[in-house]
Design a protein around this motif. Structure first.
Motif, PDB file in Angstrom:
ATOM      1  N   ALA A  80       0.846  -1.192   0.000  1.00  0.00           N
ATOM      2  CA  ALA A  80       0.000   0.000   0.000  1.00  0.00           C
ATOM      3  C   ALA A  80       0.878   1.238   0.000  1.00  0.00           C
ATOM      4  O   ALA A  80       2.033   1.210   0.432  1.00  0.00           O
ATOM      5  CB  ALA A  80      -0.921   0.005   1.222  1.00  0.00           C
ATOM      6  N   VAL A  81       0.300   2.341  -0.482  1.00  0.00           N
ATOM      7  CA  VAL A  81       0.992   3.630  -0.506  1.00  0.00           C
ATOM      8  C   VAL A  81       0.069   4.696   0.057  1.00  0.00           C
ATOM      9  O   VAL A  81      -1.082   4.836  -0.383  1.00  0.00           O
ATOM     10  CB  VAL A  81       1.423   4.021  -1.934  1.00  0.00           C
ATOM     11  CG1 VAL A  81       2.192   5.344  -1.915  1.00  0.00           C
ATOM     12  CG2 VAL A  81       2.279   2.925  -2.574  1.00  0.00           C
ATOM     13  N   LEU A  82       0.570   5.450   1.025  1.00  0.00           N
ATOM     14  CA  LEU A  82      -0.124   6.615   1.572  1.00  0.00           C
ATOM     15  C   LEU A  82       0.348   7.840   0.800  1.00  0.00           C
ATOM     16  O   LEU A  82       1.542   8.137   0.767  1.00  0.00           O
ATOM     17  CB  LEU A  82       0.197   6.766   3.063  1.00  0.00           C
ATOM     18  CG  LEU A  82      -0.360   8.013   3.756  1.00  0.00           C
ATOM     19  CD1 LEU A  82      -1.883   7.979   3.805  1.00  0.00           C
ATOM     20  CD2 LEU A  82       0.215   8.132   5.174  1.00  0.00           C
ATOM     21  N   ILE A  83      -0.585   8.567   0.176  1.00  0.00           N
ATOM     22  CA  ILE A  83      -0.270   9.682  -0.717  1.00  0.00           C
ATOM     23  C   ILE A  83      -0.676  11.000  -0.059  1.00  0.00           C
ATOM     24  O   ILE A  83      -1.831  11.170   0.342  1.00  0.00           O
ATOM     25  CB  ILE A  83      -1.020   9.542  -2.048  1.00  0.00           C
ATOM     26  CG1 ILE A  83      -0.751   8.180  -2.696  1.00  0.00           C
ATOM     27  CG2 ILE A  83      -0.668  10.674  -3.002  1.00  0.00           C
ATOM     28  CD1 ILE A  83      -1.781   7.803  -3.744  1.00  0.00           C
ATOM     29  N   ALA A  84       0.268  11.949   0.015  1.00  0.00           N
ATOM     30  CA  ALA A  84      -0.012  13.270   0.577  1.00  0.00           C
ATOM     31  C   ALA A  84      -0.027  14.300  -0.553  1.00  0.00           C
ATOM     32  O   ALA A  84       1.016  14.593  -1.136  1.00  0.00           O
ATOM     33  CB  ALA A  84       1.033  13.643   1.622  1.00  0.00           C
ATOM     34  N   PRO A  85      -1.182  14.864  -0.888  1.00  0.00           N
ATOM     35  CA  PRO A  85      -1.246  15.867  -1.956  1.00  0.00           C
ATOM     36  C   PRO A  85      -0.545  17.166  -1.557  1.00  0.00           C
ATOM     37  O   PRO A  85      -0.384  17.486  -0.373  1.00  0.00           O
ATOM     38  CB  PRO A  85      -2.754  16.107  -2.128  1.00  0.00           C
ATOM     39  CG  PRO A  85      -3.424  14.954  -1.458  1.00  0.00           C
ATOM     40  CD  PRO A  85      -2.515  14.537  -0.353  1.00  0.00           C
ATOM     41  N   GLY A  86      -0.167  17.935  -2.579  1.00  0.00           N
ATOM     42  CA  GLY A  86       0.459  19.227  -2.346  1.00  0.00           C
ATOM     43  C   GLY A  86      -0.542  20.364  -2.360  1.00  0.00           C
ATOM     44  O   GLY A  86      -1.740  20.166  -2.570  1.00  0.00           O
ATOM     45  N   GLY A  87      -0.019  21.572  -2.151  1.00  0.00           N
ATOM     46  CA  GLY A  87      -0.883  22.751  -2.148  1.00  0.00           C
ATOM     47  C   GLY A  87      -0.365  23.874  -1.275  1.00  0.00           C
ATOM     48  O   GLY A  87      -1.115  24.773  -0.909  1.00  0.00           O
ATOM     49  N   GLY A  88       0.923  23.839  -0.932  1.00  0.00           N
ATOM     50  CA  GLY A  88       1.526  24.936  -0.181  1.00  0.00           C
ATOM     51  C   GLY A  88       1.034  25.087   1.241  1.00  0.00           C
ATOM     52  O   GLY A  88       1.161  26.154   1.835  1.00  0.00           O
ATOM     53  N   TYR A  89       0.444  24.034   1.800  1.00  0.00           N
ATOM     54  CA  TYR A  89      -0.116  24.040   3.151  1.00  0.00           C
ATOM     55  C   TYR A  89      -1.258  25.056   3.314  1.00  0.00           C
ATOM     56  O   TYR A  89      -1.705  25.314   4.425  1.00  0.00           O
ATOM     57  CB  TYR A  89       0.964  24.303   4.206  1.00  0.00           C
ATOM     58  CG  TYR A  89       1.751  23.059   4.588  1.00  0.00           C
ATOM     59  CD1 TYR A  89       1.128  21.851   4.820  1.00  0.00           C
ATOM     60  CD2 TYR A  89       3.139  23.112   4.751  1.00  0.00           C
ATOM     61  CE1 TYR A  89       1.848  20.723   5.186  1.00  0.00           C
ATOM     62  CE2 TYR A  89       3.870  21.986   5.127  1.00  0.00           C
ATOM     63  CZ  TYR A  89       3.212  20.802   5.337  1.00  0.00           C
ATOM     64  OH  TYR A  89       3.930  19.677   5.706  1.00  0.00           O
ATOM     65  N   ARG A  90      -1.762  25.613   2.201  1.00  0.00           N
ATOM     66  CA  ARG A  90      -2.945  26.481   2.294  1.00  0.00           C
ATOM     67  C   ARG A  90      -4.157  25.843   1.640  1.00  0.00           C
ATOM     68  O   ARG A  90      -5.290  26.294   1.820  1.00  0.00           O
ATOM     69  CB  ARG A  90      -2.676  27.854   1.686  1.00  0.00           C
ATOM     70  CG  ARG A  90      -2.456  27.861   0.188  1.00  0.00           C
ATOM     71  CD  ARG A  90      -2.111  29.266  -0.325  1.00  0.00           C
ATOM     72  NE  ARG A  90      -1.869  29.268  -1.752  1.00  0.00           N
ATOM     73  CZ  ARG A  90      -2.811  29.425  -2.680  1.00  0.00           C
ATOM     74  NH1 ARG A  90      -4.076  29.589  -2.314  1.00  0.00           N
ATOM     75  NH2 ARG A  90      -2.518  29.422  -3.960  1.00  0.00           N
ATOM     76  N   GLN A  91      -3.907  24.763   0.874  1.00  0.00           N
ATOM     77  CA  GLN A  91      -4.953  24.008   0.210  1.00  0.00           C
ATOM     78  C   GLN A  91      -4.356  22.659  -0.168  1.00  0.00           C
ATOM     79  O   GLN A  91      -3.159  22.432   0.010  1.00  0.00           O
ATOM     80  CB  GLN A  91      -5.425  24.734  -1.057  1.00  0.00           C
ATOM     81  CG  GLN A  91      -4.292  24.931  -2.061  1.00  0.00           C
ATOM     82  CD  GLN A  91      -4.639  25.907  -3.162  1.00  0.00           C
ATOM     83  OE1 GLN A  91      -5.460  26.800  -2.972  1.00  0.00           O
ATOM     84  NE2 GLN A  91      -4.014  25.755  -4.320  1.00  0.00           N
ATOM     85  N   GLU A  92      -5.189  21.750  -0.673  1.00  0.00           N
ATOM     86  CA  GLU A  92      -4.689  20.454  -1.118  1.00  0.00           C
ATOM     87  C   GLU A  92      -5.247  20.141  -2.491  1.00  0.00           C
ATOM     88  O   GLU A  92      -6.469  20.112  -2.682  1.00  0.00           O
ATOM     89  CB  GLU A  92      -5.052  19.359  -0.109  1.00  0.00           C
ATOM     90  CG  GLU A  92      -4.293  19.500   1.188  1.00  0.00           C
ATOM     91  CD  GLU A  92      -4.879  18.680   2.329  1.00  0.00           C
ATOM     92  OE1 GLU A  92      -5.273  17.523   2.076  1.00  0.00           O
ATOM     93  OE2 GLU A  92      -4.947  19.208   3.456  1.00  0.00           O
ATOM     94  N   ALA A  93      -4.352  19.929  -3.450  1.00  0.00           N
ATOM     95  CA  ALA A  93      -4.739  19.605  -4.825  1.00  0.00           C
ATOM     96  C   ALA A  93      -4.947  18.100  -4.923  1.00  0.00           C
ATOM     97  O   ALA A  93      -4.118  17.368  -5.447  1.00  0.00           O
ATOM     98  CB  ALA A  93      -3.662  20.096  -5.790  1.00  0.00           C
ATOM     99  N   PHE A  94      -6.080  17.630  -4.437  1.00  0.00           N
ATOM    100  CA  PHE A  94      -6.239  16.191  -4.211  1.00  0.00           C
ATOM    101  C   PHE A  94      -6.560  15.413  -5.477  1.00  0.00           C
ATOM    102  O   PHE A  94      -6.524  14.181  -5.465  1.00  0.00           O
ATOM    103  CB  PHE A  94      -7.270  15.904  -3.116  1.00  0.00           C
ATOM    104  CG  PHE A  94      -8.693  16.244  -3.471  1.00  0.00           C
ATOM    105  CD1 PHE A  94      -9.535  15.295  -4.026  1.00  0.00           C
ATOM    106  CD2 PHE A  94      -9.191  17.512  -3.233  1.00  0.00           C
ATOM    107  CE1 PHE A  94     -10.844  15.602  -4.342  1.00  0.00           C
ATOM    108  CE2 PHE A  94     -10.502  17.832  -3.540  1.00  0.00           C
ATOM    109  CZ  PHE A  94     -11.331  16.873  -4.105  1.00  0.00           C
ATOM    110  N   ASP A  95      -6.856  16.088  -6.587  1.00  0.00           N
ATOM    111  CA  ASP A  95      -6.962  15.375  -7.859  1.00  0.00           C
ATOM    112  C   ASP A  95      -5.576  15.205  -8.472  1.00  0.00           C
ATOM    113  O   ASP A  95      -5.107  14.086  -8.678  1.00  0.00           O
ATOM    114  CB  ASP A  95      -7.871  16.128  -8.844  1.00  0.00           C
ATOM    115  CG  ASP A  95      -9.345  15.891  -8.584  1.00  0.00           C
ATOM    116  OD1 ASP A  95      -9.725  14.723  -8.366  1.00  0.00           O
ATOM    117  OD2 ASP A  95     -10.119  16.863  -8.589  1.00  0.00           O
TER     118      ASP A  95
END
Length: 326
Positions: free
Chosen positions: A93-108
C-alpha cells in the motif's frame, strides 16, 4: 566523492535509457479514473487541538476540462484517508499526501490521479486529506505530521481485512505533501498527539518514501515561502525552522527514499531535494535521486507527457520492486 546536480541529471538520463520504449517516448501513464472504495476518518470525533470554531470545508474546481478534474480543498475539519483498491493486489500500500503549499490540497492532481495510477500496478492507494496548519489548530507545525502518523497506523490496523502486508506500507508526497511525506519518514516516532486507541501502538514508520518535488527546508534561502509561513507562522525562530526542515531531522532509522525534482522548478527550488539527499546519504540511508532538466512544478503523473520527467513513474516502479515494496 561529491556528486553535483549535473552528475545527478546524467544518472537520471542513464536510468531512463534502460526503461521500456514506452517510458523513453516521454508519454504519461494511461490513467482510467476510478471511484474510491471507502473513506476512513482519522480521528473519532473532533480532531485534537481543534479551534473553537472548526474550519468549513470547501471544494474549488480549477479545471475547464470536463473529464479532467483539478479540485482543491480547504477548511479540512475532517481529516481522512480515501482508499482506492487494485484489481490485482500485490499486498503493498501507498499513503499519498497531496500538495498545495499548506494552504490548500490539490487532491486530484497529486492525490486521486496518483492513486488511480498506483492501483493499475497492484498497490492499495490511500489519499491523505490532512488538516491545514494555518486554519487555527493548536501546535500548528505538527498537525500535518499527526494526521500522517495516524493514517499510517490506521492503514496497518486495517491491513489484514484488505490483504495488505502491514509492513509494506509506503508513503509518497508532492510539494508540501512531499514535506508531509519526508516529515513522516524522519519523525515517525515523534509524539504529536495523545494515544487514541489500539492503532496508536503500531509503528508509523513507512517502509519507504517518495517525496516528489518536495518542500524540505524552512531555511529562507531555499524555502517555499508560502509553505513556511502556513506551517510555522509569520515569525518563526531558528529552532522552529530547524525542527521542521526535514533534511535536519533525518536519522539512520529513516526508510529508503526516492527523490524526483526538476531543475526548472520555479516554485520549490531543487536545492530542497539536494539537501535532503545529502542528509540521507550522511545518515547511511539508501536514496535514489532523479533530477531532471525540465518539468517545472506540480507535474504529478498527468502533466508529464513530452518532458524528461515523464520517466519518473516507471523509475519509481522499478525502485519499489528493488526495495522490496512490491
Amino acid at each position: 566523492m561529491s556528486i553535483d546536480r549535473r552528475t545527478l541529471f546524467v544518472g537520471a538520463l542513464a536510468a531512463t535509457a534502460a526503461l521500456p520504449v514506452m517510458a523513453r517516448a516521454a508519454t504519461a501513464p494511461v490513467i482510467a479514473p476510478r471511484d474510491p472504495a471507502e473513506t476512513v476518518d482519522l480521528w473519532p470525533g473532533t480532531p485534537p487541538g481543534a479551534p473553537a470554531a472548526l474550519p468549513v470545508e470547501r471544494l474549488e474546481e480549477r479545471s475547464a476540462v470536463a473529464d479532467r478534474p483539478d479540485r482543491i480543498i480547504t477548511g479540512v475539519a475532517r481529516p481522512r484517508i480515501v482508499h482506492f483498491t487494485p484489481d490485482r493486489p500485490n499486498g503493498a500500500a501507498v499513503l499519498i499526501a497531496p500538495g498545495g503549499g499548506y494552504r490548500q490540497e490539490a487532491f486530484d492532481n497529486s492525490g486521486y490521479q496518483v492513486a488511480n495510477w498506483l492501483i493499475t500496478h497492484g498497490y492499495h492507494a490511500f489519499v491523505l486529506i490532512y488538516r491545514l496548519p494555518g486554519e487555527g489548530w493548536a501546535d500548528r507545525a505538527n498537525v500535518p505530521l499527526a494526521d500522517a502518523q495516524r493514517a499510517m497506523r490506521l492503514i496497518r490496523q486495517r491491513a489484514a481485512r484488505h490483504g495488505i502486508d502491514a509492513e509494506r506500507v509506503a508513503t509518497m508526497g508532492f510539494s508540501a505533501g512531499g514535506h508531509v511525506c519526508s516529515d513522516l519518514s524522519t519523525r515517525f516516532a515523534t509524539r504529536c498527539y495523545a494515544v487514541v486507541d489500539a492503532a496508536d501502538r503500531l509503528s508509523a514508520r513507512p517502509f519507504c518514501a517518495a517525496p516528489i518535488y518536495p518542500v524540505v527546508s524552512m531555511d529562507l534561502a531555499i524555502a517555499h515561502p508560502g509553505s513556511r509561513e502556513k506551517l510555522l507562522g509569520p515569525n518563526p525562530g531558528a529552532a522552529l525552522e530547524a525542527a521542521h526542515s526535514t533534511d535536519r531531522t533525518v536519522t539512520p532509522q529513516s526508510p529508503p527514499h526516492f527523490l524526483v525534482h526538476a531543475e526548472d522548478d520555479a516554485t520549490v527550488p531543487v536545492e530542497n531535494s539536494l539537501r535532503l539527499r545529502a542528509a540521507l546519504r550522511a545518515a547511511g540511508v539508501s536514496v535514489d535521486t532523479h533530477i531532471f532538466a525540465e518539468g517545472g512544478h506540480g507535474f504529478g503523473v498527468s502533466r508529464i507527457a513530452g518532458l524528461p520527467v515523464a520517466a519518473w513513474p516507471e523509475l519509481w516502479l522499478g525502485w519499489a520492486r528493488r526495495t522490496g515494496l512490491a
